[in-house]
Scaffold this motif. Sequence first.
Motif, mmCIF file in Angstrom:
data_model
loop_
_atom_site.group_PDB
_atom_site.id
_atom_site.type_symbol
_atom_site.label_atom_id
_atom_site.label_comp_id
_atom_site.label_asym_id
_atom_site.label_seq_id
_atom_site.Cartn_x
_atom_site.Cartn_y
_atom_site.Cartn_z
ATOM 1 N N ASP A 153 0.800 -1.225 0.000
ATOM 2 C CA ASP A 153 0.000 0.000 0.000
ATOM 3 C C ASP A 153 0.833 1.276 0.000
ATOM 4 N N VAL A 154 2.162 1.150 -0.068
ATOM 5 C CA VAL A 154 2.997 2.345 -0.021
ATOM 6 C C VAL A 154 4.044 2.320 -1.124
ATOM 7 N N ILE A 155 4.484 3.511 -1.493
ATOM 8 C CA ILE A 155 5.616 3.684 -2.402
ATOM 9 C C ILE A 155 6.809 4.024 -1.519
ATOM 10 N N ALA A 156 7.872 3.229 -1.597
ATOM 11 C CA ALA A 156 9.028 3.407 -0.720
ATOM 12 C C ALA A 156 10.085 4.281 -1.387
ATOM 13 N N LEU A 157 10.646 5.184 -0.597
ATOM 14 C CA LEU A 157 11.677 6.107 -1.069
ATOM 15 C C LEU A 157 12.736 6.227 0.016
ATOM 16 N N GLU A 158 13.991 6.214 -0.382
ATOM 17 C CA GLU A 158 15.059 6.328 0.614
ATOM 18 C C GLU A 158 16.318 6.908 -0.013
ATOM 19 N N SER A 159 17.164 7.475 0.831
ATOM 20 C CA SER A 159 18.536 7.767 0.438
ATOM 21 C C SER A 159 19.318 6.461 0.455
ATOM 22 N N ASP A 160 20.446 6.444 -0.246
ATOM 23 C CA ASP A 160 21.296 5.251 -0.229
ATOM 24 C C ASP A 160 22.105 5.261 1.067
ATOM 25 N N HIS A 161 21.424 4.950 2.169
ATOM 26 C CA HIS A 161 22.062 4.984 3.482
ATOM 27 C C HIS A 161 23.229 4.004 3.562
ATOM 28 N N ALA A 162 22.977 2.773 3.123
ATOM 29 C CA ALA A 162 24.022 1.747 3.221
ATOM 30 C C ALA A 162 25.208 2.079 2.331
ATOM 31 N N GLY A 163 24.944 2.518 1.121
ATOM 32 C CA GLY A 163 26.036 2.865 0.212
ATOM 33 C C GLY A 163 26.841 4.041 0.713
ATOM 34 N N GLY A 164 26.172 5.043 1.270
ATOM 35 C CA GLY A 164 26.885 6.194 1.821
ATOM 36 C C GLY A 164 27.741 5.818 3.009
ATOM 37 N N ALA A 165 27.189 4.973 3.894
ATOM 38 C CA ALA A 165 27.958 4.523 5.055
ATOM 39 C C ALA A 165 29.179 3.720 4.623
#
Length: 321
Positions: A153-165
């Motif tokens: 029911d949702v569209i997910a959006l994120e920064s590349d947290h793992a890649g940045g870390a």
Amino acid sequence: MARSVSAADVAHLAGVSGQTVSRVANGSERVDPETRARVEAVMAQLGYRPNRAARALRTGRTRTIGVLVRTLGSVGNARMLEAVVAAGAGHDHAVLVVTLADDTPQAARAALANLTDHGVDGAIALNEATPSVQAAGPTPFPLVAVDAAPGEDVIALESDHAGGAAAAVRHLLAAGHTTVHHLAGPAGSFAADERERGWRDALGERPAPDPLRGDWTARSGHDRGARLAGEAAVTAVFAANDQMALGLLRAVREAGRTDVAVVGFDDVVDAADYQPPLTTVAQDFDALAATAVDLLLARISGDPVAPRTVIPTRLVLRESA
């Protein structure tokens, strides 16, 4: 009192029908570019603004976006909200903000009901609000969730947290540090978990020191940082956000240590003015917000959208590492 400018005034001066003015005001594609430009020029000349209430009755859409947020006390939430408001305005959409009373699904359902009562066309859940909103069950309108796993029911959006870390940790290892300690964010936070995952991935086969967990605040960074600074073996620390990194830098300085490299995450406005200027991973909050609004408006219009979108991050090198 001066009479307000009407659609009929625009139509008369532009030499078009009232229906054409309505189509231009509502963003319809059924207007040729030359006519659209002429009508928009007259609208600007006369200072015409469409009546939102009347337009909502005609189209069934209020051109209002809801934002669900747990707190505005964090830098990330405040910057995201500012950017969402700007992105919404660029699409002629107003933004209505509702704060969740706590972290429970009940609080999320109350917030969703509030937005429903105000007739929003869709909503964006920010960061810490996302788990509660997802646990609340199906939403009554389209929803984009920032920092969330994809769901039905949702569209997910994120920064590349793992890649940045991972980029931050690889930078520290390349500088000659044998390992990198981690000042982690709170348990249960999607962003904190992903940044910890990136830290572990970048360490590879090296033993991972037990992370110390803070609560995103500079005070928690200072408290945990005092423990880290007291250990001679600690020479490099990846902090899960810049505010905790700020407290960590103070603890390092108070301990008289000059050999501890520190990298943060977010690239807050003041990061370049920390002492020393902070090396950090930059999130593109403007791109996150613009993408969230674009995805939401596409879903509202019935257009297909990707279930998950990841926005790149970048390592910003300064003097702390």
